[in-house]
Design an enzyme around this catalytic site. Structure first.
Site, short mmCIF file in Angstrom:
data_model
loop_
_atom_site.label_atom_id
_atom_site.label_comp_id
_atom_site.label_asym_id
_atom_site.label_seq_id
_atom_site.Cartn_x
_atom_site.Cartn_y
_atom_site.Cartn_z
CG ASP A 143 -1.91 1.00 1.37
OD1 ASP A 143 -2.68 1.14 0.40
OD2 ASP A 143 -1.98 1.69 2.40
CD GLU A 172 -2.16 2.47 -3.56
OE1 GLU A 172 -3.20 3.10 -3.78
OE2 GLU A 172 -1.64 2.46 -2.43
C1 GLC Z 1 -4.26 3.15 -0.36
C2 GLC Z 1 -5.49 2.28 -0.41
C3 GLC Z 1 -6.66 3.05 0.13
C4 GLC Z 1 -6.35 3.45 1.57
C5 GLC Z 1 -5.03 4.20 1.65
C6 GLC Z 1 -4.58 4.38 3.07
O1 GLC Z 1 -4.35 4.24 -1.20
O2 GLC Z 1 -5.71 1.81 -1.71
O3 GLC Z 1 -7.83 2.31 0.07
O4 GLC Z 1 -7.37 4.28 2.06
O5 GLC Z 1 -4.00 3.54 0.97
O6 GLC Z 1 -4.04 3.18 3.56
#
Ligand code: GLC
Ligand code: CA
Length: 560
Positions: free
Chosen positions: A201, A243
């Site tokens: 993440d 991500e």
């Molecule tokens: C990422 C996730 C999202 C979450 C954020 C904070 O962007 O995809 O859903 O709210 O991280 O962890």
């Protein structure tokens, strides 16, 4: 570095345990329920499942606010249930990837509680503090419009703490070697429970320098290498899927010039331009995004997606292009979010039009990378815009036309099941679509099956072909003496093109359609005249179906 490249030609499926299936009847999905749906997933043909967070959490951001990294939230079951699940998935040849949320913890994590209460605690320096409110506290919010600041005063610590996301998600001081060591320990723990890797993440924030003095945050890319190394020393075939919504010029920093950092990254650049292509019926910016993200190590792979659990972020498009996508797919303010995106699911964005949904999916399945399906999209589920922020696209899976869509026996589901209207569970559900040979579900199953039989997409080199029509997109992949060719008509009207497959020799004379009987022979000039219906798509093998006989470990470059 030791590796197993299974992810180069896989099909991922992303789901949340919370909303998939409730076995014990308390209205909340659980691992026991998910286990019962493994045969469904196996039948769909997906080869890896990505689970959204399921660890102990106060659940103020769908579990992206973790209070114990080493446990399963009791609402979903126990660690024992989790291991039963990874075992059952493995038996069916399905790998399990889980979210790794280590940019921040929940403010209810014992580390944070101790850190704020005691300045001499060993956990104090696990978070980011400042005596005074830093001047940039009103900037850099990830959820603008909802989140007011990135620094919040804590009355117990009597200091401000930094949070890139919501105020209940204090950032971990990831530069602290003890925090780094703990992150590795967390990875090691879950590897031991049977997972094959992580969707990491918010990676750019994890590796960023943080703190009141970090005026210009800098990425510490070397952290990625040490995480990757640790993981592969423990288990050679495990991966990290990052991500990271970053610009193409930094992609190689994430993959590593020697392929020594992240094995996979989500391709946000292609995602946004793909939606532009669908909205404007113009593939040129998409082609640009594909070329910009082409350079990557041979062992690295893109994760390709249409929609995910967050908003469709359009922040990387030019203002003009962004407006075109908003106008087409999310014109009402209630459909938009964080001043940059659309929070709807795919099917309602495309007005439930099967032709356009198939077109979008066909593109996703044939662009360079590994496709990632969002649960529910395989049956064309809709959204519930009365739910706040991103929750609207996270409603329970619709299994049947039984009460609550067969998700739970409880009359109090954790989130409302979409009921009534064109996307209600009465019409849109898996059981009904199983019976209908022409359903979206059966289409998805067939396209997944075909995608797995076309490894050229995952492994090969691609070339974008000249169609002389900005509405008809064509590309070709070459791999091991074989070529495949894909044509997509983005227009609402039929289009006719003359296409040169760009292959030397005779092979290019014949295009064999993999999805229907409509094959094509070249004219005397070696060109194919293709008439493609509105929103139509074609998957062709170049030269004939003897490709498996021609496939060779050695690239000869002639006998395609
Ligand atoms: C990422 C996730 C999202 C979450 C954020 C904070 O962007 O995809 O859903 O709210 O991280 O962890
Ligand atoms: Ca339950």
């Amino acid at each position: 570095m030791i590796n197993d490249l299974w992810y180069k030609n896989a099909v991922f499926y992303c789901l949340s345990v919370e909303t998939y299936m409730d076995a014990n009847g308390d209205g909340i999905g659980d691992f026991a329920g998910l286990m019962r749906r493994l045969d469904y997933l196996h039948g769909l043909g997906v080869t890896a499942v990505w689970l959204m967070p399921f660890q102990t959490s106060p659940w103020r951001d769908s579990g992206y606010d973790i209070a114990d990294y080493y446990n399963v939230d009791s609402r979903f079951g126990t660690l024992g249930d989790f291991v039963e699940f990874t075992h059952a998935a493995k038996q069916r040849g399905i790998r399990v990837i889980i979210d790794l949320v280590v940019n921040h913890t929940s403010d209810e994590h014992p580390w944070f509680k101790e850190a704020r209460a005691d300045p001499s605690s060993r956990y104090r320096d696990w978070y980011i503090w400042s005596k005074k409110k830093p001047p940039n506290a009103q900037s850099g919010m990830v959820f603008p419009g909802v989140q007011k600041s990135t620094w919040t005063y804590d009355s117990v610590a009597r200091q401000y703490y930094f949070h890139r996301f919501y105020d209940f998600q204090p950032d971990l001081n990831t530069s602290n070697p003890h925090v780094h060591a703990e992150i590795l320990k967390i990875m090691g723990f879950w590897i031991q429970q049977g997972v094959s890797g992580f969707r990491m993440d918010a990676v750019p924030f994890v590796i960023s320098t943080k703190g009141a003095k970090a005026r210009k945050p800098a990425e510490q890319y070397d952290m990625l290498r040490s995480m990757r190394e640790f993981l592969q020393w423990r288990q050679g075939d495990s991966i990290i899927l990052a991500e990271a919504n970053v610009l193409p010029e930094t992609d190689m920093e994430y993959f590593g010039a020697d392929g020594d950092r992240m094995q996979m990254m989500f391709n946000f650049q292609v995602n946004q331009h793909l939606f532009y292509a669908l909205a404007a019926s113009d593939w040129r910016p998409l082609a640009k995004a594909l070329k910009a993200t082409k350079p990557r190590p041979a062992t690295a792979q893109w994760g390709l997606f249409l929609r995910n659990h967050d908003e469709l972020d359009l922040g990387r498009l030019s203002p003009e292009h962004r407006k075109i996508v908003f106008d087409a797919f999310g014109p009402d303010p209630e459909m938009q979010l964080y001043q940059r995106g659309i929070r709807r699911r795919l099917a309602p964005m495309l007005e439930g039009d099967r032709r356009r949904i198939e077109l979008a999916y066909s593109l996703m399945f044939t662009l360079p990378g590994t496709p990632v399906i969002r649960y529910g999209d395989e049956i064309g589920m809709g959204d519930d815009l009365s739910l706040r922020e991103r929750t609207c696209a996270r409603t329970p899976m619709q299994w049947s036309d039984e009460p609550r869509g067969g998700f739970t026996k409880s009359d109090k589901p954790v989130l409302p099941v979409i009921t009534g209207g064109p996307f209600g569970y009465e019409h849109v559900n898996a059981a009904k679509q199983r019976r209908d040979a022409n359903s979206m579900l059966n289409w998805t199953e067939r396209i997944v099956r075909m995608r797995k039989e076309v490894p050229e997409i995952g492994w090969g080199d691609f070339e974008i072909l000249q169609t002389r029509d900005t509405r008809v997109f064509a590309m070709r992949y070459d791999w091991r003496n074989n070529s495949v060719l894909f044509v997509h008509n983005l227009d609402s009207r039929p289009r006719e093109i003359y296409l040169d497959p760009g292959i030397p020799g005779d092979a290019g004379q014949l295009l064999v359609n993999l999805l229907s009987d409509d094959h094509s022979r070249a004219d005397e000039n070696g060109k194919h005249r293709l008439l493609i219906e509105a929103y139509g798509y074609r998957w062709y093998r170049v030269g004939g179906l003897d490709y498996l006989l021609r496939r060779s470990d050695v690239e000869s470059g002639v006998s395609r």
